[in-house]
Design a protein around this motif. Structure first.
Motif, PDB file in Angstrom:
ATOM      1  N   LYS A 153       0.903  -1.296   0.018  1.00 20.77           N
ATOM      2  CA  LYS A 153       0.001   0.040  -0.051  1.00 20.77           C
ATOM      3  C   LYS A 153       0.849   1.190  -0.038  1.00 20.77           C
ATOM      4  CE  LYS A 153      -3.982  -2.072   2.371  1.00 20.77           C
ATOM      5  NZ  LYS A 153      -4.856  -1.921   3.410  1.00 20.77           N
ATOM      6  N   SER A 154       1.969   1.116   0.588  1.00 23.72           N
ATOM      7  CA  SER A 154       2.911   2.197   0.737  1.00 23.72           C
ATOM      8  C   SER A 154       4.218   1.927   0.512  1.00 23.72           C
ATOM      9  CB  SER A 154       2.663   2.940   2.187  1.00 23.72           C
ATOM     10  OG  SER A 154       3.617   4.163   2.175  1.00 23.72           O
ATOM     11  N   ILE A 155       4.987   2.575  -0.375  1.00 26.45           N
ATOM     12  CA  ILE A 155       6.398   2.328  -0.826  1.00 26.45           C
ATOM     13  C   ILE A 155       7.095   3.531  -0.363  1.00 26.45           C
ATOM     14  CG2 ILE A 155       7.964   1.579  -2.478  1.00 26.45           C
ATOM     15  CD1 ILE A 155       5.996  -0.291  -3.619  1.00 26.45           C
ATOM     16  N   LEU A 156       8.404   3.371   0.014  1.00 30.57           N
ATOM     17  CA  LEU A 156       9.303   4.522   0.096  1.00 30.57           C
ATOM     18  C   LEU A 156      10.439   4.141  -0.961  1.00 30.57           C
ATOM     19  CD1 LEU A 156      11.135   6.439   3.319  1.00 30.57           C
ATOM     20  CD2 LEU A 156      12.519   5.468   1.218  1.00 30.57           C
ATOM     21  N   GLN A 233      13.234   6.030   9.533  1.00 34.39           N
ATOM     22  CA  GLN A 233      12.343   6.965  10.372  1.00 34.39           C
ATOM     23  C   GLN A 233      11.311   7.333   9.460  1.00 34.39           C
ATOM     24  OE1 GLN A 233      11.944   7.505  13.934  1.00 34.39           O
ATOM     25  NE2 GLN A 233       9.844   8.146  12.941  1.00 34.39           N
ATOM     26  N   HIS A 234      11.548   7.772   8.226  1.00 41.65           N
ATOM     27  CA  HIS A 234      10.558   8.208   7.393  1.00 41.65           C
ATOM     28  C   HIS A 234       9.696   7.212   6.955  1.00 41.65           C
ATOM     29  CE1 HIS A 234       8.593  11.336   4.820  1.00 41.65           C
ATOM     30  NE2 HIS A 234       8.904  10.730   3.749  1.00 41.65           N
ATOM     31  N   ALA A 239       4.395   4.555   7.288  1.00 43.81           N
ATOM     32  CA  ALA A 239       3.803   3.314   7.319  1.00 43.81           C
ATOM     33  C   ALA A 239       4.272   2.224   5.816  1.00 43.81           C
ATOM     34  CB  ALA A 239       2.268   3.284   7.295  1.00 43.81           C
ATOM     35  N   ALA A 240       5.610   2.597   5.524  1.00 47.06           N
ATOM     36  CA  ALA A 240       5.951   1.861   4.279  1.00 47.06           C
ATOM     37  C   ALA A 240       5.698   0.383   4.570  1.00 47.06           C
ATOM     38  CB  ALA A 240       7.302   2.469   3.867  1.00 47.06           C
ATOM     39  N   VAL A 271      11.567  -3.419   7.416  1.00 44.25           N
ATOM     40  CA  VAL A 271      10.575  -3.826   6.264  1.00 44.25           C
ATOM     41  C   VAL A 271      11.308  -4.309   4.888  1.00 44.25           C
ATOM     42  CG1 VAL A 271       9.214  -1.739   6.789  1.00 44.25           C
ATOM     43  CG2 VAL A 271      10.753  -1.252   5.512  1.00 44.25           C
ATOM     44  N   PRO A 272      10.448  -5.156   4.376  1.00 48.36           N
ATOM     45  CA  PRO A 272      10.996  -5.604   2.971  1.00 48.36           C
ATOM     46  C   PRO A 272      11.987  -4.464   2.132  1.00 48.36           C
ATOM     47  CG  PRO A 272       8.869  -6.553   3.252  1.00 48.36           C
ATOM     48  CD  PRO A 272       8.978  -5.389   4.445  1.00 48.36           C
TER      49      PRO A 272
END
Length: 277
Positions: A153-156, A233-234, A239-240, A271-272
Motif C-alpha cells: 500500500k505504501s512504498i518509500l 524513520q521516514h 507506514a511503508a 520492512v522488506p
C-alpha cells in the motif's frame, strides 16, 4: 518488469518459514519458483591432498547428505501446492558461493531472500555479492517472518538521482504501480541543474506518474542524523510496506571498509528492502 520467475534462496539449516512466505508471494504473483537450497562447506586449513583428513572428508559427506535430505523436504512441501517450481541443491565452498548464486540469478526476474536466510550473515553477504553484483537481477530481502505483500500500500523510494536509484525505480515498477502511495524520498536534497534539478524529485515523479504510479515527493531534512537513520524513520512515518533503493552508490571496497547507507539498511531495516544496482 513482469515477475514470472522468482529465485528463492533457502539456508539448509533454517528454511521452514522462508519457504512458507515464498510460496505465498509466488502464488500471489503467479510466478514460477526456482528454489535454491544452499549449504556452504568449509575447506581444510591447508588445501593440499595430503592435508585433507578422513575426519574432514566424513564431515563434508555428512553435510552433503543432509543437504540432500533437506532438499527433498523442501520438494515435499512445495509438492503439496499448485505452484510451478523447481528445486536445486547447491553444495559450495564459501569462496565459490557468490558465483554459484549469480549463475542461477541470471534466469530469474527477482531474487527473494527471507528472514531465515538473511539471518545467516555469511549467506546474506554472498547472495548480495553474487546475485546483486554479478547478475542484472534485483533482490528483495524480507526481514519479517510473514510474506512480503505482493501489492504494497505504501512504498518509500529512496532517490538521489543516481543510476542505481533510477534502475531500482524501473525494476520495481510492478510493485510501484499497484501502490496507494509511493513516497519519493530525498534526504537533504540540493537543487542543482546537473544533479537533482531545480525541484529535486520532480523529474522522477513525472516519469513514474506517466506509468500510472501515485507519487508523493518527500524532501526530508536529516537534522544531523545519518541518511540510513533518516530513511528508516521516514519509512515508519509513512507506514511503508517496502523500501526501494539503489545499492552501493560508492565503490564496493569503500562500502566494505566504512559501511554505507545500503549496508546499514540491510542490517537494520524492519520492512522488506528492494535493491537494484
Amino acid at each position: 518488469m513482469s515477475i514470472k520467475t522468482v529465485m528463492c534462496v533457502f539456508d539448509v539449516d533454517r528454511w521452514d518459514q522462508d519457504v512458507k512466505s515464498a510460496i505465498e508471494f509466488c502464488e500471489t504473483q503467479g510466478a514460477h519458483m526456482t528454489a535454491l537450497v544452499i549449504c556452504m562447506g568449509g575447506v581444510p586449513a591447508i588445501a593440499t591432498y595430503e592435508a585433507i583428513s578422513t575426519t574432514w572428508l566424513e564431515g563434508q559427506q555428512r553435510e552433503i547428505d543432509r543437504l540432500a535430505e533437506e532438499t527433498t523436504a523442501v520438494k515435499e512441501v512445495l509438492g503439496k501446492t499448485e505452484l510451478s517450481f523447481d528445486v536445486q541443491e547447491i553444495y559450495t565452498e564459501f569462496a565459490w558461493a557468490e558465483e554459484d548464486i549469480a549463475q542461477h540469478a541470471l534466469y530469474a526476474d527477482l531474487v527473494l531472500v527471507g528472514a531465515q536466510a538473511a539471518g545467516n550473515e555469511d549467506l546474506q553477504r554472498r547472495i548480495i555479492d553474487g546475485a546483486l553484483f554479478q547478475s542484472p537481477t534485483p533482490i528483495l530481502i524480507n526481514p519479517r517472518m510473514q510474506a512480503v505483500a505482493s501489492f504494497p500500500k505504501s512504498i518509500l523510494l529512496a532517490w538521489d538521482s543516481s543510476d542505481e536509484a533510477a534502475r531500482a525505480a524501473r525494476q520495481s515498477l510492478e510493485f510501484l504501480k499497484g501502490c496507494d502511495a509511493v513516497h519519493v524520498t530525498l534526504v537533504d536534497p540540493v537543487a542543482r541543474s546537473w544533479e537533482n534539478g531545480e525541484e529535486p524529485g520532480s523529474d522522477i515523479a513525472m516519469f513514474l506518474t506517466r506509468h500510472g504510479v501515485r507519487v508523493e515527493v518527500d524532501r526530508v531534512a536529516s537534522g544531523g542524523r545519518r541518511v540510513d537513520e533518516t530513511l528508516r524513520q521516514h519509512a515508519t512515518d509513512v507506514a511503508a510496506d517496502m523500501v526501494v533503493m539503489g545499492a552501493y552508490n560508492h565503490p564496493r571496497i569503500q562500502q566494505r571498509l566504512f559501511g554505507g547507507v545500503t549496508r546499514s539498511m540491510l542490517k537494520d531495516s524492519q520492512v522488506p528492502l528492494f535493491l537494484s544496482r
